[in-house]
Scaffold this motif. Structure first.
Motif, PDB file in Angstrom:
ATOM      1  N   ILE A  62       0.850  -1.190   0.000  1.00  0.00           N
ATOM      2  CA  ILE A  62       0.000   0.000   0.000  1.00  0.00           C
ATOM      3  C   ILE A  62       0.887   1.242   0.000  1.00  0.00           C
ATOM      4  N   ARG A  63       0.653   2.127  -0.944  1.00  0.00           N
ATOM      5  CA  ARG A  63       1.351   3.408  -0.958  1.00  0.00           C
ATOM      6  C   ARG A  63       0.434   4.436  -0.299  1.00  0.00           C
ATOM      7  N   VAL A  64       0.868   4.989   0.794  1.00  0.00           N
ATOM      8  CA  VAL A  64       0.042   5.894   1.600  1.00  0.00           C
ATOM      9  C   VAL A  64       0.349   7.334   1.220  1.00  0.00           C
ATOM     10  N   ARG A  65      -0.695   8.091   0.998  1.00  0.00           N
ATOM     11  CA  ARG A  65      -0.514   9.508   0.682  1.00  0.00           C
ATOM     12  C   ARG A  65      -0.016  10.273   1.910  1.00  0.00           C
ATOM     13  N   PRO A  66       0.750  11.336   1.699  1.00  0.00           N
ATOM     14  CA  PRO A  66       1.219  12.137   2.838  1.00  0.00           C
ATOM     15  C   PRO A  66       0.044  12.660   3.658  1.00  0.00           C
ATOM     16  N   GLY A  67       0.140  12.483   4.957  1.00  0.00           N
ATOM     17  CA  GLY A  67      -0.902  12.970   5.844  1.00  0.00           C
ATOM     18  C   GLY A  67      -2.078  12.033   6.025  1.00  0.00           C
ATOM     19  N   ALA A  68      -2.083  10.907   5.308  1.00  0.00           N
ATOM     20  CA  ALA A  68      -3.199   9.965   5.432  1.00  0.00           C
ATOM     21  C   ALA A  68      -3.161   9.281   6.791  1.00  0.00           C
ATOM     22  N   SER A  69      -4.332   8.889   7.255  1.00  0.00           N
ATOM     23  CA  SER A  69      -4.457   8.226   8.550  1.00  0.00           C
ATOM     24  C   SER A  69      -4.271   6.725   8.359  1.00  0.00           C
ATOM     25  N   LEU A  70      -3.182   6.202   8.867  1.00  0.00           N
ATOM     26  CA  LEU A  70      -2.923   4.771   8.739  1.00  0.00           C
ATOM     27  C   LEU A  70      -3.953   3.932   9.501  1.00  0.00           C
ATOM     28  N   PRO A  71      -4.324   4.301  10.733  1.00  0.00           N
ATOM     29  CA  PRO A  71      -5.372   3.524  11.419  1.00  0.00           C
ATOM     30  C   PRO A  71      -6.682   3.473  10.642  1.00  0.00           C
ATOM     31  N   ALA A  72      -7.032   4.572   9.976  1.00  0.00           N
ATOM     32  CA  ALA A  72      -8.269   4.581   9.197  1.00  0.00           C
ATOM     33  C   ALA A  72      -8.171   3.630   8.002  1.00  0.00           C
ATOM     34  N   ILE A  73      -6.984   3.576   7.372  1.00  0.00           N
ATOM     35  CA  ILE A  73      -6.786   2.662   6.241  1.00  0.00           C
ATOM     36  C   ILE A  73      -6.893   1.219   6.718  1.00  0.00           C
ATOM     37  N   VAL A  74      -6.259   0.910   7.854  1.00  0.00           N
ATOM     38  CA  VAL A  74      -6.315  -0.454   8.395  1.00  0.00           C
ATOM     39  C   VAL A  74      -7.751  -0.824   8.738  1.00  0.00           C
ATOM     40  N   ALA A  75      -8.488   0.124   9.329  1.00  0.00           N
ATOM     41  CA  ALA A  75      -9.884  -0.154   9.698  1.00  0.00           C
ATOM     42  C   ALA A  75     -10.730  -0.442   8.456  1.00  0.00           C
ATOM     43  N   THR A  76     -10.490   0.302   7.377  1.00  0.00           N
ATOM     44  CA  THR A  76     -11.244   0.073   6.140  1.00  0.00           C
ATOM     45  C   THR A  76     -10.925  -1.294   5.550  1.00  0.00           C
ATOM     46  N   LEU A  77      -9.645  -1.643   5.546  1.00  0.00           N
ATOM     47  CA  LEU A  77      -9.259  -2.957   5.040  1.00  0.00           C
ATOM     48  C   LEU A  77      -9.852  -4.074   5.903  1.00  0.00           C
ATOM     49  N   GLN A  78      -9.866  -3.858   7.207  1.00  0.00           N
ATOM     50  CA  GLN A  78     -10.421  -4.876   8.097  1.00  0.00           C
ATOM     51  C   GLN A  78     -11.912  -5.073   7.835  1.00  0.00           C
ATOM     52  N   GLN A  79     -12.620  -3.987   7.576  1.00  0.00           N
ATOM     53  CA  GLN A  79     -14.045  -4.088   7.270  1.00  0.00           C
ATOM     54  C   GLN A  79     -14.271  -4.863   5.973  1.00  0.00           C
ATOM     55  N   ALA A  80     -13.406  -4.620   4.979  1.00  0.00           N
ATOM     56  CA  ALA A  80     -13.542  -5.341   3.712  1.00  0.00           C
ATOM     57  C   ALA A  80     -13.303  -6.829   3.902  1.00  0.00           C
ATOM     58  N   VAL A  81     -12.322  -7.183   4.728  1.00  0.00           N
ATOM     59  CA  VAL A  81     -12.039  -8.596   4.996  1.00  0.00           C
ATOM     60  C   VAL A  81     -13.199  -9.226   5.760  1.00  0.00           C
TER      61      VAL A  81
END
Length: 650
Positions: A62-81
């Motif tokens: 995963i390439r994360v944009r500057p300033g992006a919230s990593l916990p929010a990205i993980v939470a979204t991926l977890q919801q998809a799984v």
């Protein structure tokens, strides 16, 4: 560069680009990169990569944009799984046991820290690639620092003695106007010069030993001696020179010119003597600890290497095929041709060779009306247990004359699996029906035909696992049993391979080598500890020798007076040995408990430990005492031969 085409597995592929070779520290080594839609990508794999319907586990960059919230990205991926269709087939009893826990947890690691992400090392689904264990790195750094500290202690002791012998020089410099700053600068300059020269010599030795060290560590260390690293080493050497000069400089500052120039040499203070003795005790204690830990690690490693995997590995050579036997006509033809070769007694198919986990599949089996238990599923051919000459603990194992290949009904469990499933005993499980839900959501019924002993697919660092064996010829690992030596079997495979797999790379391993590879890190650690122990013993012996020499010099008048009053040579020698030997015993009181603690923590990582591992403490005491006695023997002889006239006349 003009685009070129290549042949791979009988298919034509086009080279789209040439990229740089990955660095040695890459966690994803590769020779070539394929796209999802490549002609070399199996259709089933392609469908799963694009849809994820089967729920295969994998890795995503995963390439994360500057300033992006990593916990929010993980939470979204977890919801998809959590909403993945493949997880809908999980049995209700499994969900009940999980409670609020997730079926599959999403974890992320910064790419820059991936090489040291040891948490993925035990991943049994996908190989994690080369990883550096932070604990091992910390241990190696600690060893290096301890050896450096021992060398620094030796230098401080020698420099202190040298200052005491240069008292007249120091006194004259003070009388001639040398201030404290100039005296300190003199000793610091001398110490830094010695330290930097030693560092340069050490770098030369490191350059000479680097190829062998890289081979020992199983790492590419070609870029280790870069300019920044060399500069850092020189800076560290200079800093060490400054630090080791402080105490000798402080001794020089306390020299009294009036007393020294009057002919009354300023002797070493009691506090200085105690300090140098304490440093020598620290040297001997560290050396004693090294001997203990090294012997314990080597003993445990030898025990692990000799532990029976459940069969005799000597007659076996493992051949890795490029395609599953069940679906490959060339693979079946290759097996038939190899079986017909002289000396080959038989060939069995499995997904993994014993001692290596390549295809780890975990299923939840359950009894009818009972609770489920997760266990590893191992697919083997009907002759697997016969070829390995493994006897059942209860019932029977698969038999080539009785069982049909790929029959979905029979299953063989190990004793741990019967216990986890709630059977009263292994014998009680024989003939019983167990169930599990397949990938397509259908319930599969299997009948237990027998109980197998535990086979060491995993190392002694891991507790034995519940395992179920099913008839399955879609494996790619061939276990070749032969009555001829392994090199001859490998030659037979090499001669047949191009005829059936012209586009595939041949890979063979002896079964014993596969088992030994599980303990390669321990073997390398043992070798490094042996080298470090030899160095620390040599340094400790030198420090003990210096201390005994100064003891004899300091007590010279006492020694000759004892002789004049009738003391025998053996009494004088015993005097020197007793004083230095007492320090060795003090070092044992300090070093051995710490070594015992280190050994206990190391052995705690094994579920099966070598018997009597703590005998290494007694061994280290004996070796250290022997080295110390050898170091002080010469000074004891000097004291025994000391002439009263030479000492009292001076």
């Amino acid at each position: 560069m003009a685009r070129r085409t290549m042949q791979a597995e009988g298919k034509t592929v086009r080279v789209g680009a040439v990229v740089r070779t990955p660095p040695p520290t890459t966690t994803v080594p590769f020779d070539s990169l394929l796209g999802v839609n490549s002609t070399l990508t199996d259709q089933m794999v392609r469908d799963e990569l694009l849809t994820g319907q089967q729920g295969w586990m994998g890795k995503v960059l995963i390439r994360v944009r500057p300033g992006a919230s990593l916990p929010a990205i993980v939470a979204t991926l977890q919801q998809a799984v959590d909403r993945a269709p493949s997880l809908r087939n999980v049995p209700p009893e499994t969900l009940a046991r999980l409670g609020r826990r997730k079926i599959m947890d999403i974890g992320v690691t910064p790419l820059r820290a991936a090489y040291f992400d040891h948490a993925v090392q035990p991943n049994r689904v996908f190989k994690p690639g080369n990883r550096a264990n932070p604990a091992v790195i910390a241990a190696l750094a600690a060893i290096a620092l301890l050896v450096l500290a021992l060398a620094a202690i030796n230098y401080v002791n020698l420099a202190t003695i040298r200052v005491l012998r240069r008292q007249r020089e120091v006194a004259l410099r003070k009388v001639l106007g040398a201030g404290a700053r100039r005296l300190v600068l003199q000793f610091v300059t001398e110490s830094v010069t010695v330290s930097v020269v030693a560092t340069v010599l050490g770098l030369v030795l490191a350059w000479l030993a680097l190829p062998q060290f890289a081979l020992l560590m199983n790492r590419d260390l070609a870029g280790l001696l870069s300019l920044p690293h060399i500069a850092a080493a020189l800076a560290l050497g200079a800093l060490l020179g400054v630090v080791t000069a402080l105490y000798p400089a402080w001794i020089a500052m306390r020299v009294l010119p009036t007393q020294v120039l009057a002919g009354r040499a300023d002797t070493e203070s009691a506090a200085s003597t105690r300090w140098r003795r304490a440093l020598t005790v620290a040297q001997v204690a560290i050396a004693m600890g090294f001997v203990s830990v090294t012997a314990a690690v080597a003993w445990q490693t030898e025990f692990a290497l000799r532990a029976s995997p459940g069969f005799d590995p000597a007659p076996f050579v493992i051949v890795d095929l490029p395609a599953p036997v069940r679906y490959s006509e060339p693979a079946r033809a290759f097996m038939a041709a190899l079986t017909a070769q002289p000396g080959v007694q038989g060939i069995a198919i499995s997904e993994d060779p014993v001692g290596r986990v390549d295809q780890a599949w975990t299923r939840e089996l359950r009894r009818e009306g009972g609770t489920g238990a997760g266990m590893e599923m191992k697919g083997v051919s009907a002759n697997f247990f016969e070829l390995y000459r493994i006897a059942p603990q209860a019932g029977r194992l698969f038999q080539s004359a009785r069982d049909k290949e790929d029959d979905p009904v029979p299953v063989v469990l190990n004793a741990i699996a019967t216990r986890d499933l709630g059977f009263a005993s292994p014998h009680a499980a024989v003939g019983q029906v167990v169930l599990f839900t397949d990938f397509d959501g259908k319930v599969v019924r299997k009948r237990v035909v027998g109980i197998a002993p535990d086979l060491h697919f995993h190392t002694l660092r891991e507790a034995p696992r519940a395992t179920a064996y099913e008839l399955w010829t879609a494996g790619v690992a061939l276990s070749v049993r032969a009555s001829v030596p392994a090199p001859q079997v490998e030659a037979l495979v090499r001669g047949l391979w191009p005829r059936y797999f012209s586009d595939a790379i041949m890979r063979t391993q002896r079964a014993s080598d596969i088992l030994a590879l599980n303990y390669a890190d321990e073997s390398r650690l043992s070798t490094l500890l042996v080298i470090a122990t030899a160095i620390t013993l040599a340094i400790a012996a030198f420090g003990t020798y210096v201390l005994s020499a100064t003891t004899v010099q300091r007590r010279a008048k006492e020694i000759v007076l004892r002789k004049l009053h009738g003391a025998r040579g053996s009494d004088i020698g015993l005097l020197v040995v007793r004083e230095t030997g007492g320090l060795v015993l003090v070092a044992a009181v300090i070093g051995l408990p710490l070594a015992a603690l280190a050994i206990e923590r190391y052995l705690a990582g094994y579920v099966a430990q070598a018997p009597g591992g703590y005998w290494t403490l007694l061994l280290s005491l004996m070796i250290t005492v022997m080295v110390a006695l050898l170091a002080i023997t010469r000074q004891a002889r000097v004291a025994m031969r000391m002439a009263p006239a030479d000492v009292l006349g001076g």
